[in-house]
Write an enzyme that holds these catalytic residues in place. Structure first.
Site: not given
Ligand SMILES: NC(=O)c1ccc[n+]([C@@H]2O[C@H](COP(=O)([O-])OP(=O)(O)OC[C@H]3O[C@@H](n4cnc5c(N)ncnc54)[C@H](O)[C@@H]3O)[C@@H](O)[C@H]2O)c1
Length: 276
Positions: A40, A88, A115, A181, A185
């Site tokens: 992360d 990153d 993720n 976004y 996706k």
């Molecule tokens: N929460 C939802 O309702 C939902 C719905 C559909 C899809 N998603 C997808 O699930 C995944 C996780 O979502 P979440 O809700 O846990 O979000 P979140 O923001 O809590 O977690 C995302 C994580 O990605 C990390 N991150 C961001 N940019 C980065 C980079 N350049 N390199 C490494 N790490 C990086 C962040 O630090 C964070 O820990 C995402 O891909 C999101 O699009 C989430």
């Protein structure tokens, strides 16, 4: 054949596991027996300024909602090996170094959960920021490409691999105020199907989770009234739980899913159905 999800002897890399879905995925894969590395951009011990990563990263840092290293410790307490790596995913050199470290310290790389993602760019189309458009493509799409390409040779060598990409209903249904976004996706679904075709001959499957509205910390940062409206569009009238997504990922990563590839598995509470 046992119906148990048993990932003993497998090594997983989960990107974006500092909180939310990635953290739940990492813990669940470990409970199923895997050793897990979490990569992360945010790790607790890091003092650098995360402002460039957007408001969500800043809020998470300010509120102490960064659990990358503590999640790795929780995994070790389960008796598995774990790594927390600051990485990153947009930076190919960092991704290559991360994969090399996982293979070196944990012995292989069998499971990749792409993720890491950005969820903090919300604006109707005329006001979408071109800088954030670029960032979203780099993190959500190029990041997944970088990690999959770096992991691929290790999976190919062992003739076994699992790649799971985190897509979203925003990619299948569109997302109001989410042009960048939803585009990323949707793009991940194309990558998923292509890697499924090319991976099959090497024992590598690639699938996507098409997640709906999941009650992560990031979800609770958002406007409560809007969250309720969105949750009411599901047939269950509630957001999903991170564990719902993690369970589906554990299945896709197991031998039980060895004939499942190229799918976008909806974990969405039926939000795409004509609910009324
Ligand atoms: N929460 C939802 O309702 C939902 C719905 C559909 C899809 N998603 C997808 O699930 C995944 C996780 O979502 P979440 O809700 O846990 O979000 P979140 O923001 O809590 O977690 C995302 C994580 O990605 C990390 N991150 C961001 N940019 C980065 C980079 N350049 N390199 C490494 N790490 C990086 C962040 O630090 C964070 O820990 C995402 O891909 C999101 O699009 C989430």
């Amino acid at each position: 054949m046992s119906l148990e999800i048993d990932l003993s002897g497998r090594v997983a890399l989960v990107t974006g596991g500092s909180r939310g879905l990635g953290r739940a995925d990492a813990l669940t894969l470990a409970r199923a027996g895997a050793d897990v590395a979490i990569a992360d951009i945010q790790v607790e011990s890091d003092e650098s300024d995360v402002a460039e990563w957007g408001p969500l990263a800043l809020v998470a840092k300010a509120q102490g909602i960064v659990y990358t290293e503590s999640t790795a410790r929780e995994i070790e307490e389960l008796g598995r090996r774990a790594l927390a790596i600051k990485c990153d995913v947009t930076d190919r050199a960092q991704v290559d170094a991360t994969v090399a470290r996982v293979v070196d310290e944990l012995g292989s790389l069998d499971i990749l959960v792409n993720n890491a993602g950005t969820l903090d760019h919300a604006a109707q189309f005329p006001k979408q920021s071109s800088e954030l458009w670029d960032r979203d493509l780099r993190v959500n799409l190029t990041g997944a490409f970088n990690c999959a390409q770096a992991a691929w040779p290790h999976m190919q060598e062992r003739g076994w691999g699992r790649i799971v990409n985190m897509a979203s209903v925003a990619g299948t249904l569109g997302g109001f105020g989410q042009a960048s976004y939803s585009t990323t996706k949707a793009g991940l679904l194309g990558l998923t199907r292509t890697l499924a075709m090319e991976g099959a001959r090497h024992g590598i499957t690639c699938n996507a989770i098409v997640a709906g509205i999941i009650g992560t910390e990031a979800f609770h940062f958002a406007n409560a009234e809007m969250n309720e409206r969105i949750a009411n569009r599901t047939v269950f009238k509630r957001p999903g739980d991170p564990q719902d997504v993690a369970n589906a990922i554990a299945f896709l990563c197991s031998d039980l899913a060895s004939y499942v590839t190229g799918v976008g598995l909806n974990v969405s509470g039926g939000i795409e159905l004509f609910a009324f």
